[in-house]
Design a protein around this motif. Structure first.
Motif, short mmCIF file in Angstrom:
data_model
loop_
_atom_site.label_atom_id
_atom_site.label_comp_id
_atom_site.label_asym_id
_atom_site.label_seq_id
_atom_site.Cartn_x
_atom_site.Cartn_y
_atom_site.Cartn_z
N UNK A 39 0.82 -1.21 0.00
CA UNK A 39 0.00 0.00 0.00
C UNK A 39 0.85 1.25 0.00
N UNK A 40 2.12 1.12 0.38
CA UNK A 40 3.03 2.25 0.39
C UNK A 40 3.83 2.36 -0.91
N UNK A 41 3.52 1.50 -1.88
CA UNK A 41 4.23 1.52 -3.16
C UNK A 41 3.34 2.12 -4.24
N UNK A 42 3.96 2.74 -5.25
CA UNK A 42 3.15 3.27 -6.36
C UNK A 42 2.61 2.13 -7.22
N UNK A 45 -0.03 4.07 -3.48
CA UNK A 45 0.18 5.16 -2.53
C UNK A 45 -0.27 6.50 -3.08
N UNK A 46 -0.28 6.66 -4.40
CA UNK A 46 -0.67 7.94 -4.99
C UNK A 46 -2.18 8.19 -4.87
N UNK A 47 -2.96 7.13 -4.69
CA UNK A 47 -4.40 7.32 -4.53
C UNK A 47 -4.76 7.98 -3.21
N UNK A 48 -3.78 8.15 -2.33
CA UNK A 48 -4.04 8.84 -1.08
C UNK A 48 -4.40 10.30 -1.31
N UNK A 60 -4.08 27.61 1.02
CA UNK A 60 -2.80 27.55 0.30
C UNK A 60 -2.19 26.15 0.33
N UNK A 61 -2.08 25.51 1.49
CA UNK A 61 -1.58 24.12 1.47
C UNK A 61 -2.51 23.17 0.72
N UNK A 62 -3.82 23.44 0.76
CA UNK A 62 -4.77 22.58 0.05
C UNK A 62 -4.60 22.69 -1.46
N UNK A 63 -4.20 23.87 -1.93
CA UNK A 63 -4.06 24.08 -3.37
C UNK A 63 -2.97 23.21 -3.98
N UNK A 64 -1.93 22.89 -3.21
CA UNK A 64 -0.82 22.09 -3.75
C UNK A 64 -0.87 20.65 -3.25
N UNK A 65 -1.80 20.36 -2.35
CA UNK A 65 -1.86 19.01 -1.78
C UNK A 65 -2.30 17.99 -2.83
N UNK A 66 -1.52 16.93 -2.99
CA UNK A 66 -1.88 15.81 -3.87
C UNK A 66 -1.65 16.04 -5.35
N UNK A 67 -1.13 17.23 -5.73
CA UNK A 67 -0.95 17.50 -7.16
C UNK A 67 0.06 16.55 -7.79
N UNK A 68 1.16 16.31 -7.10
CA UNK A 68 2.19 15.42 -7.65
C UNK A 68 1.66 13.98 -7.75
N UNK A 69 0.88 13.57 -6.78
CA UNK A 69 0.34 12.21 -6.81
C UNK A 69 -0.63 12.03 -7.96
N UNK A 70 -1.49 13.02 -8.20
CA UNK A 70 -2.44 12.92 -9.31
C UNK A 70 -1.71 12.90 -10.64
N UNK A 71 -0.66 13.71 -10.76
CA UNK A 71 0.12 13.69 -12.01
C UNK A 71 0.83 12.35 -12.20
#
Length: 260
Positions: A39-42, A45-48, A60-71
């Motif tokens: 679950x900690x591997x891609x 883990x990116x679905x978190x 402000x933190x919400x705006x950048x939260x999870x962007x890298x994971x979605x990409x």
């Protein structure tokens, strides 16, 4: 005394003093962690990024939260997503977080279900990623069913069955359509036109000499199967195009066979 019976022997050790219990609990915990360590591997883990419980409360933190994971998910599922969907998903993810901040979110699963049910089509592209996340199986039941299917397909009498043919037959059983929905026309046409020689559907085995005995069940079954095969062949032949019919007739003419 226990229920009127005198117990002999030393008293049981305290939990913290029993090394066997300590070892059992420690190994059981290690096995559980090892079972779910992927679950900690891609890409899991990116679905978190869709877990609203981890979303920051500030904008402000919400705006950048999870962007890298979605990409990273878009890059990983390039074989399932079109270029237009991959380009639209990051902006739709921002809209998803804005909706969460305005509505208060609630339970993550309920929030994601509301996104999937959204009729405005604002989240139609990122819904693909959410559907992929929700269809991930947490158990190995599907794999166990596949192993059972393999044991049914590859019996001890089919020892020369090659790996490629086995995979194809298992795919048909597991992912193929129902028998009532299957159209055998293309398969029968391939069987007509393949092979070094021609196919002879009108072949009938030599009839045994007439006797006073009643015909055996095997002979009756064999005759009925021949008639069923001819009926199926004629039905498929009538569905073919003119070009396909000419191809079949050319193949069968080598063996002096024809459809009446």
């Amino acid at each position: 005394m226990y229920k009127g019976v005198r117990l002999n022997g030393p008293l049981p050790k305290d939990f913290h003093e029993d090394s066997d219990i300590q070892t059992f609990v420690s190994k059981m915990g290690d096995d559980i962690l090892h079972r779910f360590e992927n679950l900690a591997e891609p890409p899991i883990c990116h679905f978190k990024a869709f877990d609203t419980r981890t979303y920051p409360s500030q904008l402000k933190p919400l705006a950048v939260h999870g962007n890298e994971s979605v990409q990273a998910l878009c890059d990983y599922y390039t074989y399932l997503l079109t270029a237009e969907e991959r380009a639209a998903i990051p902006s739709e993810f921002q809209n998803l977080k804005v909706r969460y901040s305005m509505t208060g979110g609630g339970h993550p699963l309920g929030f994601l279900i509301d996104i999937l049910k959204d009729s405005s089509k604002r989240f139609s592209n990122i819904a693909r990623l959410i559907e992929l996340m929700l269809c991930i199986s947490p158990s190995t039941a599907a794999c166990e069913r596949a192993f059972s299917t393999m044991n049914i397909v590859k019996t001890p009498t089919r020892s020369v069955l090659k790996q490629e043919n086995l995979v194809n037959q298992m795919r048909i059983v597991l992912c193929g359509p129902e028998i009532k929905d299957f159209d055998p026309s293309s398969a029968v046409l391939h069987w007509f036109s393949s092979g070094q020689g021609s196919r002879n559907l009108t072949y009938k085995p030599r009839q045994p000499k007439e006797t006073v005995c009643e015909p055996s069940t095997s002979q009756v079954t064999q005759g009925s199967s021949i008639s069923d095969t001819e009926k199926l062949a004629h039905d498929v032949f009538n569905k073919l195009s003119e070009e396909q019919r000419l191809l079949v007739k050319e193949k069968m003419s080598k063996n002096q066979c024809s459809f009446q």
